[in-house]
Design a protein around this motif. Structure first.
Motif, PDB file in Angstrom:
ATOM      1  N   LYS A   1      -1.291  -0.868  -3.578  1.00  0.00           N
ATOM      2  CA  LYS A   1      -1.291   0.593  -4.363  1.00  0.00           C
ATOM      3  C   LYS A   1      -2.614   1.256  -3.765  1.00  0.00           C
ATOM      4  O   LYS A   1      -2.516   2.178  -4.514  1.00  0.00           O
ATOM      5  N   GLY A   2      -3.288   0.742  -3.317  1.00  0.00           N
ATOM      6  CA  GLY A   2      -4.741   0.621  -2.482  1.00  0.00           C
ATOM      7  C   GLY A   2      -4.933   2.123  -1.765  1.00  0.00           C
ATOM      8  O   GLY A   2      -5.636   1.964  -1.159  1.00  0.00           O
ATOM      9  N   ALA A   3      -3.538   1.522  -1.160  1.00  0.00           N
ATOM     10  CA  ALA A   3      -3.820   2.450   0.405  1.00  0.00           C
ATOM     11  C   ALA A   3      -2.848   4.214   0.027  1.00  0.00           C
ATOM     12  O   ALA A   3      -2.259   4.087  -0.675  1.00  0.00           O
TER      13      ALA A   3
ATOM     14  N   PHE B   1      -3.504   0.801   7.898  1.00  0.00           N
ATOM     15  CA  PHE B   1      -3.577   0.262   8.372  1.00  0.00           C
ATOM     16  C   PHE B   1      -5.198  -0.941   8.135  1.00  0.00           C
ATOM     17  O   PHE B   1      -5.270  -1.759   7.657  1.00  0.00           O
ATOM     18  N   VAL B   2      -5.899  -0.504   7.250  1.00  0.00           N
ATOM     19  CA  VAL B   2      -6.705  -0.967   6.196  1.00  0.00           C
ATOM     20  C   VAL B   2      -6.496  -2.590   5.173  1.00  0.00           C
ATOM     21  O   VAL B   2      -6.703  -3.404   4.965  1.00  0.00           O
ATOM     22  N   VAL B   3      -5.327  -1.951   4.538  1.00  0.00           N
ATOM     23  CA  VAL B   3      -4.692  -2.780   4.041  1.00  0.00           C
ATOM     24  C   VAL B   3      -3.752  -3.913   4.687  1.00  0.00           C
ATOM     25  O   VAL B   3      -3.856  -5.475   4.235  1.00  0.00           O
TER      26      VAL B   3
ATOM     27  N   ILE C   1       0.506 -10.775  -2.473  1.00  0.00           N
ATOM     28  CA  ILE C   1      -0.696  -9.813  -1.931  1.00  0.00           C
ATOM     29  C   ILE C   1      -0.535  -8.566  -1.868  1.00  0.00           C
ATOM     30  O   ILE C   1      -1.872  -7.647  -2.333  1.00  0.00           O
ATOM     31  N   LEU C   2       0.463  -7.752  -1.311  1.00  0.00           N
ATOM     32  CA  LEU C   2       0.442  -7.088  -1.199  1.00  0.00           C
ATOM     33  C   LEU C   2       1.241  -5.540  -2.727  1.00  0.00           C
ATOM     34  O   LEU C   2       1.193  -4.768  -2.537  1.00  0.00           O
ATOM     35  N   MET C   3       1.463  -6.585  -3.133  1.00  0.00           N
ATOM     36  CA  MET C   3       2.010  -6.133  -4.586  1.00  0.00           C
ATOM     37  C   MET C   3       0.563  -5.502  -5.806  1.00  0.00           C
ATOM     38  O   MET C   3       1.134  -4.417  -6.325  1.00  0.00           O
ATOM     39  N   VAL C   4       0.123  -5.977  -4.788  1.00  0.00           N
ATOM     40  CA  VAL C   4      -1.665  -5.464  -4.837  1.00  0.00           C
ATOM     41  C   VAL C   4      -2.563  -4.677  -4.076  1.00  0.00           C
ATOM     42  O   VAL C   4      -2.227  -3.705  -4.774  1.00  0.00           O
ATOM     43  N   THR C   5      -2.747  -4.474  -2.758  1.00  0.00           N
ATOM     44  CA  THR C   5      -3.566  -3.910  -2.564  1.00  0.00           C
ATOM     45  C   THR C   5      -2.338  -3.161  -1.636  1.00  0.00           C
ATOM     46  O   THR C   5      -2.763  -1.995  -1.089  1.00  0.00           O
TER      47      THR C   5
END
Length: 431
Positions: free
Chosen positions: A331-333, A341-343, A325-329
């Motif tokens: 990248k959006g921070a 915090f949202v991620v 999940i973090l490998m994807v999300t």
């Protein structure tokens, strides 16, 4: 003595120390300094997209082989994924080794922690889920990057492009002159940012979660001085000399807690030290959204920390789920204060085993950890650009040696007539 008082590094350091003292001894006054920090960042933000547009458009239009644009872009994305995944695994491993969440009593922290903010807004954002469309739609930097690439390709094919290039070169010259002038006010921005942070959150908020703070800072330090060290070492480039070269920008990022504050200056300094204009224009803006090493380390450690606080034993499958999940999300921070915090909320919502209310424990110390995240992101993007420039044989080592050996000429130092050494002058000296 005169040399000291005309050095921007000295004034930024003085401003950070003064801001910290004001925030500690006069918290209310420190909090009122916030507009100085946010105002400076807002002004610098105005330069980011024009500089990206000018750098990429001019760089690509002068590039003979357009296939190289796609090659550099693909290589950059692969580099980002490999290095950030490595950072993610380091964060998880260290959190499991040191276990900063063990012994933290949530009932003793809840009152103070929740007083610093409300986690409901993060929960609402997390419920929406991660969307690449929303990421691109709300990320103006990526939009400008893509448009600039397309415009640069158009110019390279346009027969009567010289008049347009003359205009862009003229604009580029004065945009950077204006940026140099704005950076003279960096000490004011650093003072305001640090005074607000210490005044609002106070040193006492660090004590209950001191082990987590120490673990995060140590892990990011190890990442910089081991992982990034060896990445630069591969091309026989000194990490310490590079850090010394960008020391002013690092202090500004530290004082404002935002990598945005130093981004335009970083692009100019990378070009001055030998990285080609197209590579700087492509890698730095893309890295700002996709190469967030510090944010990735923090997110992985914060997730494991909260699991330890609530006594949640994560299975191997759940651990791989978190990493995936973090490998994807991650990248959006965006690399700005509080964005992680949202991620993090999205990650906790997805795995459904760690209480989302645990975010309240991190609200009080998040601002202090944002400095470490921003600095690590900032250094990581510079290292990525240097590595890719070397890998593409688009790096001028003579310029690097000159820049490292003549810091006073290549830094944006304060002088009586506000004159700065231009890139063109450095080009002549290193040719």
């Amino acid at each position: 003595m005169k040399k000291l008082f005309t050095n921007l590094t000295f004034w930024v350091l003085t401003a950070i120390a003064t801001g910290a003292l004001l925030g500690h001894f006069y918290p209310d006054a420190g909090q009122r300094m916030r507009p100085l920090g946010t105002g400076f960042i807002d002004i610098v933000k105005l330069f980011i997209n024009p500089i990206i547009f000018l750098t990429i458009s001019l760089g690509i239009s002068g590039m003979g082989d357009l296939k190289k644009v796609g090659k550099v872009g693909g290589k950059a994305l692969l580099y980002f994924e490999v290095v950030t995944t490595f950072a993610l695994i380091i964060g998880v491993a260290v959190a499991y080794l040191i276990r900063p969440g063990d012994g933290v009593v949530t009932t003793s922290l809840t009152g103070d922690a929740t007083a610093t903010g409300d986690v409901s807004k993060f929960a609402q954002e997390a419920e929406k889920g991660f969307s690449w469309w929303e990421f691109f739609k709300n990320n103006l930097t990526i939009q400008v990057l893509l448009f600039s690439i397309a415009f640069g390709i158009f110019l390279s094919k346009y027969n009567a492009k010289q008049r347009i290039l003359d205009v862009l070169n003229y604009l580029s010259k004065y945009v950077f002159k204006a940026l140099h002038f704005v950076m003279l006010f960096a000490p004011i921005g650093a003072f305001g940012g640090m005074a607000f942070t210490i005044g609002k959150y106070g040193i006492k908020t660090l004590l209950p979660l001191g082990k987590l703070m120490l673990t995060v800072y140590t892990t990011m330090g190890l990442f910089i001085f081991i992982v990034l060290y060896f990445i630069l070492r591969y091309y026989k480039i000194s990490l310490m000399k590079y850090l010394n070269y960008i020391r002013e920008e690092l202090l500004i990022v530290l004082g404002t807690s935002s990598s945005e504050a130093g981004l335009p200056s970083l692009m100019e300094k990378l070009e001055r030290m030998g990285c080609s204009k197209p590579i700087v224009g492509l890698v730095v803006p893309a890295g700002y959204s996709f190469n967030l090493d510090g944010t990735t380390i923090y997110l992985s450690m914060a997730t494991i920390f909260l699991a330890q606080v609530y006594g949640v034993e994560l299975s191997l499958a759940q651990m791989f789920t978190i990493i995936g999940i973090l490998m994807v999300t991650s990248k959006g921070a965006a690399g700005v204060t509080g964005s992680g915090f949202v991620v993090l909320a999205s990650t906790l919502t997805a795995i459904k085993v760690i209480p989302l209310e645990g975010l309240a424990l991190l609200l009080g110390v998040d601002r202090f950890m944002s400095e470490a995240r921003a600095i690590t992101n900032f250094i990581g993007n510079g290292v990525a650009t240097i590595w890719i420039a070397n890998n593409e044989n688009d790096f001028d080592r003579a310029k690097m040696n000159y820049a490292f050996g003549h810091l006073e000429e290549t830094e944006d130092i304060l002088t009586d007539n506000l004159r700065f050494v231009t890139k063109e002058e450095i080009d002549k000296k290193t040719s």
